[in-house]
Every structure is written in structure tokens, then in C-alpha cells.
Design an enzyme around this catalytic site. Structure first.
Site, PDB file in Angstrom:
ATOM      1  N   LYS A  63       2.804 128.558  25.492  1.00  0.00           N
ATOM      2  CA  LYS A  63       2.570 127.212  24.959  1.00  0.00           C
ATOM      3  C   LYS A  63       1.082 126.887  24.984  1.00  0.00           C
ATOM      4  CE  LYS A  63       7.125 125.366  25.966  1.00  0.00           C
ATOM      5  NZ  LYS A  63       8.021 124.805  26.993  1.00  0.00           N
ATOM      6  N   GLN A 107       8.530 121.181  32.094  1.00  0.00           N
ATOM      7  CA  GLN A 107       9.375 122.343  31.833  1.00  0.00           C
ATOM      8  C   GLN A 107      10.688 122.220  32.609  1.00  0.00           C
ATOM      9  OE1 GLN A 107       8.459 124.743  29.703  1.00  0.00           O
ATOM     10  NE2 GLN A 107       9.902 126.381  30.140  1.00  0.00           N
ATOM     11  N   ASP A 130       8.897 116.220  24.025  1.00  0.00           N
ATOM     12  CA  ASP A 130      10.165 116.946  24.072  1.00  0.00           C
ATOM     13  C   ASP A 130      11.288 116.116  23.449  1.00  0.00           C
ATOM     14  OD1 ASP A 130      10.496 119.529  24.976  1.00  0.00           O
ATOM     15  OD2 ASP A 130      10.364 118.990  27.101  1.00  0.00           O
TER      16      ASP A 130
HETATM   17  N1  LIG Z   1      11.154 120.708  28.693  1.00  0.00           N
HETATM   18  C1  LIG Z   1      11.405 121.880  28.117  1.00  0.00           C
HETATM   19  N2  LIG Z   1      11.206 122.032  26.790  1.00  0.00           N
HETATM   20  C2  LIG Z   1      11.437 123.247  26.204  1.00  0.00           C
HETATM   21  O1  LIG Z   1      11.260 123.397  24.975  1.00  0.00           O
HETATM   22  C3  LIG Z   1      11.892 124.335  27.009  1.00  0.00           C
HETATM   23  C4  LIG Z   1      12.078 124.097  28.378  1.00  0.00           C
HETATM   24  N3  LIG Z   1      11.847 122.873  28.902  1.00  0.00           N
HETATM   25  N4  LIG Z   1      12.520 125.084  29.186  1.00  0.00           N
HETATM   26  C5  LIG Z   1      12.750 126.431  28.686  1.00  0.00           C
HETATM   27  C6  LIG Z   1      13.107 126.435  27.229  1.00  0.00           C
HETATM   28  C7  LIG Z   1      12.925 127.784  26.559  1.00  0.00           C
HETATM   29  N5  LIG Z   1      11.890 127.601  25.577  1.00  0.00           N
HETATM   30  C8  LIG Z   1      11.345 128.629  24.808  1.00  0.00           C
HETATM   31  C9  LIG Z   1      10.187 128.499  24.100  1.00  0.00           C
HETATM   32  C10 LIG Z   1       9.631 129.556  23.397  1.00  0.00           C
HETATM   33  C11 LIG Z   1      10.261 130.789  23.379  1.00  0.00           C
HETATM   34  C12 LIG Z   1       9.631 131.926  22.649  1.00  0.00           C
HETATM   35  O2  LIG Z   1       8.511 131.853  22.184  1.00  0.00           O
HETATM   36  N6  LIG Z   1      10.343 133.048  22.502  1.00  0.00           N
HETATM   37  C13 LIG Z   1       9.851 134.262  21.846  1.00  0.00           C
HETATM   38  C14 LIG Z   1       9.845 135.447  22.797  1.00  0.00           C
HETATM   39  C15 LIG Z   1       9.118 135.189  24.077  1.00  0.00           C
HETATM   40  C16 LIG Z   1       9.184 136.394  25.038  1.00  0.00           C
HETATM   41  O3  LIG Z   1       8.778 137.497  24.611  1.00  0.00           O
HETATM   42  O4  LIG Z   1       9.627 136.217  26.174  1.00  0.00           O
HETATM   43  C17 LIG Z   1      10.753 134.597  20.676  1.00  0.00           C
HETATM   44  O5  LIG Z   1      11.927 134.150  20.692  1.00  0.00           O
HETATM   45  O6  LIG Z   1      10.325 135.292  19.782  1.00  0.00           O
HETATM   46  C18 LIG Z   1      11.448 130.920  24.055  1.00  0.00           C
HETATM   47  C19 LIG Z   1      11.998 129.863  24.752  1.00  0.00           C
HETATM   48  C20 LIG Z   1      11.476 126.295  25.595  1.00  0.00           C
HETATM   49  N7  LIG Z   1      12.153 125.575  26.499  1.00  0.00           N
END
Ligand SMILES: Nc1nc(=O)c2c([nH]1)NC[C@@H]1CN(c3ccc(C(=O)N[C@@H](CCC(=O)O)C(=O)O)cc3)C=[N+]21
Ligand SMILES: [Mg+2]
Length: 303
Positions: A63, A107, A130
Site C-alpha cells: 500500500k 488494517q 475504507d
Molecule cells: N482495513 C482493511 N482494509 C483492507 O482493504 C484490507 C484489510 N484491512 N485487511 C486485509 C485485506 C486484504 N487486502 C489485500 C490488498 C491487496 C492485495 C494484493 O495486492 N494482492 C496481490 C498479491 C499480493 C501478494 O503477492 O501477496 C494480488 O492479488 O495480485 C491482497 C489483499 C486488503 N485488505
């Protein structure tokens, strides 16, 4: 592609969330420059992470990286596992009144002992990027402008781009979480879909899913949705992201959908990784830009 949102079965088209997110981030970077020229203000995002969950640390770092790519300022607050509710609320209180901060994200999940509802609702609704507090959730439920949660917003942008007009389509959301499933259902309803929400007590979700032109899966159960769940030609959005260990000891990210089965039946499908995940982060930046506009210009906005 027909207006019903279905197409001939065979090999599903891949929905390129990563590419879409990159273009969106570049557009936001342009907005950031224009905004700075007008107001001499750079949008700032504060991300608060409590405890040291390795997966959360990866997301939070990602992020910060993307925030800088969009030309915004990023303020990281890494707090120890032992942080008390009072300490966390005090930090949010300071961020709420800090003029350099336009967006605040705590988070989730929080370590046990910290109340996520109290913490989420302590954030000034204008800085709640969020969109999880009662003010923004209520606005979404009433169809009023507000800040929409990042993951459902990212899914909607992909659907509008890859399907087009969603009116009259059967949409099914699997999972009813406050973070994804519920706001996703609200957004699809707002777009004119006939929405079904499946949850832990739903009987025979597979039979319901087979009616869906649009299937959004957000459960965190890897491999839950097999090919038999999918209507031929449907658009499948896989929000799930789980790390699984392979026989050779390496790990791999997988979604909630059995991808190799689904891609033979669906019309189009998001991969994991490279689908919804990057869109979540791009929409966080979009929401931060929107919050900065409303805080500085006092404009009424919305999606
Ligand atoms: N208050 C809050 N808001 C959120 O938006 C929030 C949270 N808590 N807690 C956790 C989850 C999970 N989340 C992700 C964000 C980006 C990827 C992301 O970029 N994923 C990549 C891969 C990343 C990797 O390689 O590990 C993809 O899907 O291509 C995944 C999961 C946001 N979250
Ligand atoms: Mg995600």
C-alpha cells in the site's frame, strides 16, 4: 459478448486487474498533480497496523509503495501487539485532526482485545477511506454518495469495464462480510442487478450460483467454488486470497474458485494473484484522492 453478460463457453477471457489497477493509479497520479497545482496540498494516507502478522505487513508495505507511485504521501504507524484500545483511539484522534492526513486505514483483523467496531467508527467519516464506518456504510445502503469500501469498488470497476451495463443481470455474492460481501451486494443492487447473497447458512448455494450471470466470491475458503457452481459464460470475480503450501514446500496464492475448472465454463474470470488484489489498493488511492478533494474543496462527491 452479449448484453446478458454471458458468452460462448470454451476458455474464459482473463480479467486483467493488475493492468487496470496500474492505469487507474496513473490516472490518480495525474489528479494528484492537478490538485497540488490548484491547492498546494498533497493527499496523505495514514495506514495503521497493529501487531506483526507477516501477511498484513506485506499488504501494508505494498500500500505504501503504491501510494508513493500515485504521488501521495504515506504515513505508516506500526504498533506493537500489546497496544491498548485507548492508545489506538488516541492515535486515530490525532490523525483525525491532522491536516496532512486525508485518509485513515486501520488494517484488519486487529489483535484480540481490540474492538474493530469501536476503532473503525472512531475515524472521521470524511477520512474513512475504507468506507467501513456506520456513516459510509449507511450512505451506501441508502444509495447516497459516500466512500465505498475498496475491494467491492474495485470489483465493480472491473465488472463495469468487462461486462458493461449491469442492469437486470442476476448477480450472486458468496460471503456476507462487512468488508466485502455486504457492500458488494449494495453496489450491485445500485447498478440494477437482481442480487442473491449466500452465507454460511445458505442451503444449496451451488444451485443458486448456477443462475448467476455475475458471481462474486469472497469467503476466504480456497477451492470452495468448483466448475459446477458456474453458469456457462458467466463473469466470475474471485476476491479470495489464500496462501497454500505445495508438495515441493513452496507456497502459492490461490482464490476461492477452482481456477482451472472455472475458466473452462466461465465467460471471463479474475486470476489470483493479479485480479482483485491490485484493484483494492488502487481504489484505496482513489478513495484517498476523493477524501482530499472533499476535505479541501468541500465538494459533495461519491463514486
Ligand atoms: N482495513 C482493511 N482494509 C483492507 O482493504 C484490507 C484489510 N484491512 N485487511 C486485509 C485485506 C486484504 N487486502 C489485500 C490488498 C491487496 C492485495 C494484493 O495486492 N494482492 C496481490 C498479491 C499480493 C501478494 O503477492 O501477496 C494480488 O492479488 O495480485 C491482497 C489483499 C486488503 N485488505
Ligand atoms: Mg482483496
Amino acid at each position: 459478448m452479449s448484453v446478458s453478460g454471458t458468452s460462448t463457453p470454451g476458455e474464459a477471457r482473463l480479467i486483467d486487474g493488475k493492468g487496470f489497477a496500474n492505469r487507474l493509479t496513473q490516472d490518480i497520479a495525474e489528479d494528484v498533480r492537478t490538485f497540488y497545482a490548484r491547492h498546494q496540498v498533497t493527499p496523505g494516507l495514514a495506514v495503521v497496523l497493529v501487531g506483526n502478522d507477516p501477511a498484513s505487513e506485506v499488504y501494508v508495505r505494498n500500500k505504501a509503495l503504491q501510494t508513493h507511485r500515485a504521488g501521495m504521501r504515506s504515513f505508516m504507524h506500526m504498533l506493537p501487539e500489546t497496544t491498548s484500545q485507548e492508545e489506538l483511539l488516541a492515535l486515530i484522534g490525532r490523525l483525525n485532526v491532522d491536516p496532512e492526513i486525508h485518509g485513515i486505514l486501520v488494517q484488519l483483523p486487529l489483535p484480540g482485545g481490540l474492538d474493530p467496531v469501536a476503532v473503525t467508527n472512531a475515524i472521521d467519516p470524511r477520512k474513512d477511506v475504507d468506507g467501513l464506518g456506520v456513516v459510509n456504510a449507511g450512505r451506501l445502503a441508502l444509495g447516497l454518495p459516500g466512500i465505498v469500501p475498496c475491494t467491492p469498488l474495485g470489483c465493480l470497476l472491473l465488472l463495469k469495464s468487462y461486462v458493461g451495463d449491469l442492469r437486470g443481470l442476476n448477480a450472486m455474492v458468496v460471503g456476507a462480510s462487512n468488508l466485502v460481501g455486504r457492500p458488494m451486494a449494495q453496489l450491485l443492487l445500485r447498478e440494477g442487478c437482481t442480487v442473491t447473497v449466500a452465507h454460511i447458512d445458505t442451503r444449496n448455494p451451488q444451485a443458486l450460483a448456477r443462475q448467476a450471470d455475475i458471481l462474486v466470491v469472497a469467503t476466504g475458503c480456497s477451492g470452495l467454488v468448483t466448475g459446477e457452481w458456474i453458469k456457462p459464460g458467466a463473469t466470475v470475480i474471485d476476491v479470495g486470497i489464500s496462501r497454500v503450501r505445495l508438495d515441493n514446500g513452496k507456497t502459492r496464492l490461490v482464490g476461492d474458485v477452482v481456477f482451472d475448472e472455472a475458466r473452462r465454463i466461465a465467460g471471463q474470470i479474475t486470476p489470483v494473484p493479479g485480479g482483485v488484489g491490485p484493484m483494492t489498493i488502487a481504489c484505496l488511492l482513489r478513495n484517498t484522492m476523493q477524501a482530499a478533494r472533499e476535505l479541501v474543496e468541500g465538494a459533495g462527491g461519491g463514486v
